[in-house]
Design an enzyme around this catalytic site. Structure first.
Site, PDB file in Angstrom:
ATOM      1  N   ASP A   1       6.184   9.717  -2.268  1.00 44.54           N
ATOM      2  CA  ASP A   1       6.107   8.865  -1.108  1.00 44.54           C
ATOM      3  C   ASP A   1       4.651   8.397  -1.063  1.00 44.54           C
ATOM      4  O   ASP A   1       3.789   8.978  -1.721  1.00 44.54           O
ATOM      5  CB  ASP A   1       6.471   9.680   0.152  1.00 44.54           C
ATOM      6  CG  ASP A   1       6.257   8.903   1.434  1.00 44.54           C
ATOM      7  OD1 ASP A   1       6.736   7.763   1.522  1.00 44.54           O
ATOM      8  OD2 ASP A   1       5.593   9.436   2.328  1.00 44.54           O
TER       9      ASP A   1
ATOM     10  N   ASP B   1       2.876   6.689   2.210  1.00 48.30           N
ATOM     11  CA  ASP B   1       2.260   6.834   3.533  1.00 48.30           C
ATOM     12  C   ASP B   1       2.368   8.270   4.021  1.00 48.30           C
ATOM     13  O   ASP B   1       3.453   8.807   4.186  1.00 48.30           O
ATOM     14  CB  ASP B   1       2.923   5.872   4.521  1.00 48.30           C
ATOM     15  CG  ASP B   1       2.713   4.426   4.112  1.00 48.30           C
ATOM     16  OD1 ASP B   1       1.546   4.034   3.974  1.00 48.30           O
ATOM     17  OD2 ASP B   1       3.709   3.704   3.913  1.00 48.30           O
TER      18      ASP B   1
END
Length: 185
Positions: free
Chosen positions: A9, A11
Site C-alpha cells: 500500500d 498512503d
C-alpha cells in the site's frame, strides 16, 4: 509456499500522507461550515472513491455535497504534499525496505486506493517511482478495499499466485482485502 513478491500500500505505509489527508478533510468541511468526526475519518482510510462517497452519504446525507468537499480536500492536500520535504513525507525505513527486497531479488508492486496520477506524483516526489514491477491504483479497479480485487490484480501483474505474496498495509480495509485475497498481510 514461500513468499515470492511483496505488494505495498502507499498512503500510511510507504508515505506519511494519512495525516495530511485527514487534515485536508477537516479543513474542507470547516470551510463549508461543518465538522468531520475522527470516527468518520478513520472509516475512510484505505477505501476507494466509490466507498468514500457511500460513507459520506451515510454520515452526512444530502445536506452536504461530497464532490464540493472532496474538491477542496484534494486542493488542500495536494498543496501541502507538493510543499512537503520528501524526506519527511517518506515513512522511516521505506526506501531501505525496498533496497533489501531488491537485494533478495523479490519483485515489488503497489496496490493503492489513490488514483494513478496522484500516486505517481507522490512517489516521484519522494524518489520511489520506478521501484515497482507493477502499480495498481484505485481508479483501475471497480471494487476497492476491503474487496480483494486490487491485490489480486497486483499479484497477477507480478505473475504470482496470491499465496506467494506478502502485503504491507496499514488500514483495516487493506488488511482485510489482503486476507480475503489469500495473501499474507
Amino acid at each position: 509456499m514461500s513468499i515470492k513478491g511483496v505488494i505495498f500500500d502507499v498512503d500510511g505505509t510507504l508515505l506519511n500522507t494519512e495525516p495530511v489527508y485527514m487534515e485536508a478533510w477537516r479543513q474542507a468541511a470547516k470551510k463549508l461550515g461543518f465538522q468531520m468526526s475522527e470516527e468518520y475519518l478513520q472509516k475512510t482510510r484505505g477505501v476507494n472513491i466509490n466507498d468514500s462517497i457511500r460513507l459520506f452519504g451515510e454520515y452526512f446525507g444530502a445536506e452536504h455535497s461530497y464532490a464540493e468537499v472532496r474538491a477542496i480536500r484534494v486542493s488542500v492536500a495536494e498543496e501541502i504534499l507538493s510543499k512537503s520535504d520528501p524526506e519527511q513525507l517518506l515513512k522511516p525505513y521505506a526506501a531501505e525496505a525496498l533496497d533489501a527486497l531488491d537485494k533478495k531479488g523479490l519483485p515489488k508492486a503497489v496496490a493503492t486506493s489513490t488514483d494513478r496520477e496522484k500516486n505517481e506524483a507522490h512517489l516521484r516526489h519522494v524518489g520511489l517511482w520506478g521501484r515497482f514491477s507493477t502499480v495498481v491504483t484505485g481508479d483501475m479497479i471497480e471494487k476497492g478495499k476491503p474487496n480483494p480485487d486490487i491485490f489480486l490484480a497486483a499479484a497477477k501483474g507480478l505473475g504470482l499466485a496470491p499465496e506467494e505474496c506478502l502485503v504491507v498495509e496499514d488500514s483495516p480495509a487493506g488488511g482485510e482485502a489482503a486476507f480475503r485475497a489469500g495473501m499474507h498481510p
